[in-house]
Write an enzyme that holds these catalytic residues in place. Structure first.
Site, PDB file in Angstrom:
ATOM      1  CD  GLN A  60     -73.682 -73.544  51.249  1.00  0.00           C
ATOM      2  OE1 GLN A  60     -74.920 -73.032  50.967  1.00  0.00           O
ATOM      3  NE2 GLN A  60     -73.025 -73.035  52.343  1.00  0.00           N
ATOM      4  NE  ARG A 110     -71.821 -70.653  56.127  1.00  0.00           N
ATOM      5  CZ  ARG A 110     -72.918 -69.663  56.091  1.00  0.00           C
ATOM      6  NH1 ARG A 110     -74.012 -70.133  55.959  1.00  0.00           N
ATOM      7  NH2 ARG A 110     -72.705 -68.501  56.359  1.00  0.00           N
ATOM      8  N   PRO A 155     -72.893 -67.571  51.220  1.00  0.00           N
ATOM      9  CG  PRO A 155     -73.106 -69.556  52.128  1.00  0.00           C
ATOM     10  CD  PRO A 155     -72.142 -68.454  52.133  1.00  0.00           C
ATOM     11  CB  THR A 172     -81.099 -69.799  49.028  1.00  0.00           C
ATOM     12  OG1 THR A 172     -80.374 -71.052  49.446  1.00  0.00           O
ATOM     13  CG2 THR A 172     -82.316 -70.401  48.419  1.00  0.00           C
ATOM     14  CG  HIS A 197     -75.132 -75.891  53.665  1.00  0.00           C
ATOM     15  ND1 HIS A 197     -74.884 -75.723  54.924  1.00  0.00           N
ATOM     16  CD2 HIS A 197     -76.025 -75.166  53.067  1.00  0.00           C
ATOM     17  CE1 HIS A 197     -75.612 -74.659  55.456  1.00  0.00           C
ATOM     18  NE2 HIS A 197     -76.578 -74.278  54.081  1.00  0.00           N
ATOM     19  N   GLY A 198     -72.465 -78.132  55.897  1.00  0.00           N
ATOM     20  CA  GLY A 198     -72.776 -78.774  56.942  1.00  0.00           C
ATOM     21  C   GLY A 198     -73.463 -77.981  58.097  1.00  0.00           C
ATOM     22  CB  ALA A 199     -73.959 -74.880  58.538  1.00  0.00           C
ATOM     23  CE1 TYR A 237     -82.047 -76.040  54.263  1.00  0.00           C
ATOM     24  CE2 TYR A 237     -80.205 -74.666  55.022  1.00  0.00           C
ATOM     25  CZ  TYR A 237     -81.462 -74.721  54.607  1.00  0.00           C
ATOM     26  OH  TYR A 237     -82.353 -73.619  54.422  1.00  0.00           O
TER      27      TYR A 237
HETATM   28  C1  LIG Z   1     -81.926 -64.843  51.703  1.00  0.00           C
HETATM   29  C2  LIG Z   1     -80.719 -65.664  52.391  1.00  0.00           C
HETATM   30  C3  LIG Z   1     -80.469 -66.755  51.975  1.00  0.00           C
HETATM   31  C4  LIG Z   1     -79.497 -67.627  52.402  1.00  0.00           C
HETATM   32  N1  LIG Z   1     -79.061 -68.783  51.964  1.00  0.00           N
HETATM   33  C5  LIG Z   1     -78.079 -69.564  52.163  1.00  0.00           C
HETATM   34  C6  LIG Z   1     -77.402 -70.561  51.572  1.00  0.00           C
HETATM   35  O1  LIG Z   1     -77.952 -71.195  50.742  1.00  0.00           O
HETATM   36  N2  LIG Z   1     -76.516 -71.430  52.338  1.00  0.00           N
HETATM   37  C7  LIG Z   1     -75.809 -70.828  53.624  1.00  0.00           C
HETATM   38  O2  LIG Z   1     -75.118 -71.691  54.023  1.00  0.00           O
HETATM   39  N3  LIG Z   1     -76.523 -70.110  54.066  1.00  0.00           N
HETATM   40  C8  LIG Z   1     -77.484 -69.119  53.559  1.00  0.00           C
HETATM   41  N4  LIG Z   1     -77.817 -67.945  54.096  1.00  0.00           N
HETATM   42  C9  LIG Z   1     -77.027 -67.565  55.390  1.00  0.00           C
HETATM   43  C10 LIG Z   1     -76.224 -66.653  55.125  1.00  0.00           C
HETATM   44  O3  LIG Z   1     -74.880 -67.072  54.532  1.00  0.00           O
HETATM   45  C11 LIG Z   1     -75.585 -65.731  56.358  1.00  0.00           C
HETATM   46  O4  LIG Z   1     -75.154 -66.874  57.132  1.00  0.00           O
HETATM   47  C12 LIG Z   1     -76.541 -64.968  57.167  1.00  0.00           C
HETATM   48  O5  LIG Z   1     -77.240 -64.055  56.146  1.00  0.00           O
HETATM   49  C13 LIG Z   1     -76.050 -64.175  58.302  1.00  0.00           C
HETATM   50  O6  LIG Z   1     -74.752 -63.188  57.691  1.00  0.00           O
HETATM   51  P1  LIG Z   1     -74.885 -61.755  57.282  1.00  0.00           P
HETATM   52  O7  LIG Z   1     -75.473 -61.197  58.838  1.00  0.00           O
HETATM   53  O8  LIG Z   1     -73.793 -61.329  56.883  1.00  0.00           O
HETATM   54  O9  LIG Z   1     -76.343 -61.731  56.599  1.00  0.00           O
HETATM   55  C14 LIG Z   1     -78.783 -67.183  53.798  1.00  0.00           C
HETATM   56  C15 LIG Z   1     -79.050 -66.177  54.071  1.00  0.00           C
HETATM   57  C16 LIG Z   1     -80.182 -65.150  53.477  1.00  0.00           C
HETATM   58  C17 LIG Z   1     -80.389 -63.868  54.062  1.00  0.00           C
END
Ligand SMILES: Cc1cc2nc3c(=O)[nH]c(=O)nc-3n(C[C@H](O)[C@H](O)[C@H](O)COP(=O)(O)O)c2cc1C
Length: 371
Positions: free
Chosen positions: A105, A233, A27, A29, A180-182, A185
């Site tokens: 999510q 999550r 996920p 944003t 989204h429990g992580a 938030y």
């Molecule tokens: C731009 C951006 C937006 C994110 N938005 C969310 C989100 O909306 N919900 C969520 O659970 N995690 C969000 N994350 C965290 C990612 O899901 C992920 O945990 C994080 O990027 C680490 O994984 P990676 O090393 O594969 O990038 C976001 C990460 C990035 C980089």
């Protein structure tokens, strides 16, 4: 290695859904919806590109769940009315057309809300000002506001919001929802001792601090029946406190994963900086702890950039499914690239500069001739 036999490309059952491989989009944003929380063509192309690129599952960015305190960001999408729900249909159809599956999510920002078009006030389990600063790449500036303490009625509205958003998700064609429990938030604010000073049934010991998860999961299950996929999550780190660890370490992980799995969720999604690293000084990773203590499929996330990272987790049975974030932004066709032995592109934070939205990313791709 012969890719035909690669565990990355074997199927997986989650609930009654069969995923064609072990690769999911994490996920993320993207602050790219319209002001009213509806989504449009830019987001359709974005989500569809992952399905075209071979990912079996896409977990959407965090979508807000009510018109009270849940919205976190300007241009964040919602699932709170018919117009928002209908606008997602194009995206779920576009993903299904390419053979992918998509979960919504569902996110309540709580005290980490940086913008809410429905109210000026933020709300949280307790009136504790969050650590850290708002995120500028989501239009934030300066300190977070001090939230108001949620009343019992506010908590009821949170739960009803999750249930209604899950109903809308099903109507919009999503294959499931992820709670989204992580990451700091609202739900994580309930779970964390320093943001939850309540002395009612939603605060105090770990069982009480997990009550909000229980209420949301069982209410959605009750409303949508046994077949709709519900995942949750979890993380230790938070966007505003990245190095945070659960206070009782593995004992908290054991209780949490056993308990959440007993509530009838279909999967657990864990995220750490590096999915494969020990959750504590030594020993199992967080996803491995979730595997040990739950009886449901586990998604691991964090720093899974190449085929080797992914294989290591699957082969050691530390996870059933892998979710890929930034590396998927640089390579929407990550599964196809790996399967056909081509070169993966490097992710660059320039893609989020100045704003982590799709317009900025698309102009980054154009300038770098990578589109
Ligand atoms: C731009 C951006 C937006 C994110 N938005 C969310 C989100 O909306 N919900 C969520 O659970 N995690 C969000 N994350 C965290 C990612 O899901 C992920 O945990 C994080 O990027 C680490 O994984 P990676 O090393 O594969 O990038 C976001 C990460 C990035 C980089």
């Amino acid at each position: 290695m012969n890719n035909e036999a690669s565990p990355l490309f074997s199927s997986l059952q989650i609930g009654n859904l069969t995923l064609k491989n072990r690769l999911a989009v994490a996920p993320m944003t993207r602050v790219s919806s319209h002001e009213d929380g509806t989504v449009g063509p830019l987001m359709k192309d974005y989500y569809q590109s992952f399905a075209s690129g071979g990912f079996s599952l896409i977990i959407t960015e965090g979508i807000y769940t009510d018109k009270q305190y849940s919205q976190g960001y300007k241009y964040q999408p919602g699932l709170t009315d018919e117009a928002q729900m209908n606008s997602w249909k194009e995206i779920t159809n576009a993903v299904h057309e390419k053979g992918g599956r998509i979960f919504a999510q569902l996110m309540h920002a709580g005290a980490l809300s940086q913008y809410n078009k429905y109210t000026e006030q933020s709300a949280s389990p307790s009136a504790e000002k969050p650590l850290g600063k708002e995120m500028t790449f989501y239009y934030g500036k300066g300190d977070y506001a001090t939230p108001k303490e949620m009343t019992q009625e506010d908590i009821e509205i949170v739960i009803l919001g999750y249930v209604q958003a899950a109903k809308y998700a099903r109507q919009a064609g999503f294959d499931g929802v992820e709670i989204h429990g992580a990451n700091g938030y609202l739900l994580d604010q309930f779970l964390t001792v320093y943001t939850n000073k309540r002395n009612d049934r939603f605060g105090g010991n770990l069982a009480n601090r997990l009550n909000i998860y229980k209420e949301i999961i069982s209410s959605i299950r009750h409303a949508l029946g046994p077949d709709f996929i519900i995942g949750v999550r979890f993380s230790q780190g938070k966007v505003n406190d990245p190095e945070y660890k659960w206070p009782e370490k593995s004992a908290d992980a054991k209780y949490t994963f056993e308990y959440i799995s007993s509530l009838g969720v279909d999967y657990i999604h864990t995220t750490e900086h590096v999915a494969n690293a020990s959750a504590y000084d030594h020993g199992p990773s967080l996803s491995e702890l979730a595997k040990i203590y739950s009886s449901v499929p586990v998604i691991a996330n964090g720093g899974i950039n190449n085929e080797g990272d992914a294989l290591e987790l699957l082969e050691a049975q530390k996870a059933d499914l892998l979710s890929i974030g930034k590396a998927a932004l640089a390579n929407p066709d990550w599964p196809t690239i790996v399967q056909t032995k081509q070169q993966l592109k490097e992710f660059s934070f320039e893609m989020f500069n100045p704003i982590a939205d799709l317009k900025t990313a698309n102009s980054y791709f154009r300038e770098n001739n990578t589109m």
